[in-house]
Design an enzyme around this catalytic site. Sequence first.
Site, PDB file in Angstrom:
ATOM      1  N   ASP A 338     -21.404 -84.568 -11.767  1.00  0.00           N
ATOM      2  CA  ASP A 338     -22.761 -85.269 -11.374  1.00  0.00           C
ATOM      3  C   ASP A 338     -23.994 -84.476 -12.003  1.00  0.00           C
ATOM      4  O   ASP A 338     -23.917 -83.158 -12.521  1.00  0.00           O
ATOM      5  CB  ASP A 338     -22.652 -84.942  -9.881  1.00  0.00           C
ATOM      6  CG  ASP A 338     -22.660 -83.758  -9.481  1.00  0.00           C
ATOM      7  OD1 ASP A 338     -21.853 -82.629  -9.873  1.00  0.00           O
ATOM      8  OD2 ASP A 338     -23.475 -83.084  -8.512  1.00  0.00           O
ATOM      9  N   GLU A 339     -25.049 -84.976 -11.624  1.00  0.00           N
ATOM     10  CA  GLU A 339     -26.508 -84.219 -12.004  1.00  0.00           C
ATOM     11  C   GLU A 339     -26.499 -83.832 -13.373  1.00  0.00           C
ATOM     12  O   GLU A 339     -27.051 -82.533 -13.722  1.00  0.00           O
ATOM     13  CB  GLU A 339     -26.720 -83.298 -10.765  1.00  0.00           C
ATOM     14  CG  GLU A 339     -26.875 -83.850  -9.551  1.00  0.00           C
ATOM     15  CD  GLU A 339     -27.224 -83.004  -8.405  1.00  0.00           C
ATOM     16  OE1 GLU A 339     -28.054 -83.427  -7.588  1.00  0.00           O
ATOM     17  OE2 GLU A 339     -26.690 -81.748  -8.440  1.00  0.00           O
TER      18      GLU A 339
END
Length: 531
Positions: A338-339
């Site tokens: 993620d991110e």
Amino acid sequence: MSCSIDGGGRGRGGRGGDGQGSGDGPAAGGGESPARTPALGRVVPAPSSVEPAAGVHTLTADTAIRVGESDDARAVGEYLAGLLRPSTGHPLPVTSEDGADGVRLRLDAAESALGAEGYRLESSDASVTLTAREPAGLFHAVQTLRQLLPAAVEKDTAQPGPWTVPRGTITDVPAYAYRGAMVDVARHFFTVEQIKRYVDQLALYKINKLHLHLTDDQGWRIAVDSWPKLTSVGAVTAVGGGSGGFYTKDDYREIVRYAASRHLEVIPEIDFPGHTAAALASYPELNPEGETSEIHTGVEVGFSSLTVGKDITYDFVDDVIREIAELTPGEYLHIGGDEADATSQEDYAVFMEKAQAVVAKYGKTVVAWHQLAGARPAPGAVAQYWGYDDTSAAERAGVLGLVGQGVRLILSPADRTYLDHKYTAEEELGLKWAGLVEVDRSYDWDPAAYLDGVPREAVLGVEAPVWTETLETTEQLEYMAFPRLLSTAERGWSSGGEWDEFRLRLAGQAGRWEAMGITYYKSPTVPWDEV
């Protein structure tokens, strides 16, 4: 460090810790009186079927725990005896001798309807009989029995009793196979003993997965023999520049062993290709030009990335996953994903495809956050969804695309299940980027209907993460987890249910938490003094 910080992006961020206070602080007070017997169905999570009968069964100094010839039943029986002896003062011998009295633990392979984790509890004048097909079901039956006894049974010193269980029959099977809780030990480190304490609390509410977020920008918390600087350099600090820490391999094995003894499977997470500043600081050669970088002690996200085009990156990934997989007997290995804002979309897709292949190479099923939609999911992959009510249509469409490719989902909507989020705007602890999460909001959702277009069979289960940017102690972690942890536990086990009824069962747990020394938030949405 200050505990009032609030991050951007996802901002992920035993016994002891008695608290006194009101709705805006760690609390004690309310709940059931020590000798009061709960009603048969007033347990959390709510049982599938409850058939009450008149009267109670009483545990006495003559009560035995009867386990037959099964080693698995004996293990659960010894666990039960260990729980009950300190408070009751009764000897509670665990015996293979059959009998119609006492607490009877039975494993029966013919009980197919109970599945892998279901059980039946039958309480009569003569006995309390717990029946299951599998040991996990028998263990879960013990957790229900605990909640049917007066709250003082949780104390570790002798109490006056009496030790009564309401009569009747409970038949209980979980709605979802995956019922998880996550602890972020990267932002702030939590010791083996702290994690074991949390495991005991999770087990009481039939949580069966412990997800450990072991690595992030602020710290690398697991020893990797082939890359020793990950801990000698990457584990020395934490958010705010405080002291760090890490698990040796023996430490991790002890967590895995202890969790297994409570029928929880440990799922390790090594976050790639972003959230990797601690790794990049430990080994400069993982950076694009081999430059030296620093461990990050702030709370910002999305700035770090492994170098996708370097061969050494995949040597690193292979070594780390191999060593973690060797330590982990469970099915799953989480690779984050993620991110990764500092990784181009093209590089992200290349990296995630290669990393998933390494997980499969070492015999594990890959789990990643739902940003896996930016790559091609491996066969059998599981995606963990952390979006919330205001998540964009495009992001939800990506999740639907994953489901269309056979990916199963773990649901962790941030504005329902994130235990690190503030209850109210006045709270000192916690984050609020996904909004405020009071206890009623944490319960007010249905996993089967949360994402439009996702069929129920695509939902593997639910998980309640606790990110630790603002949390440093057991008391702080517990205050944020309790009571909201129980909302996710119930959504995973019971699925349906109404808030007005749940809040009463929730209030009935307060005396139990106080007996166990659990620090909790005395939410004004719960009628603590009415049960």
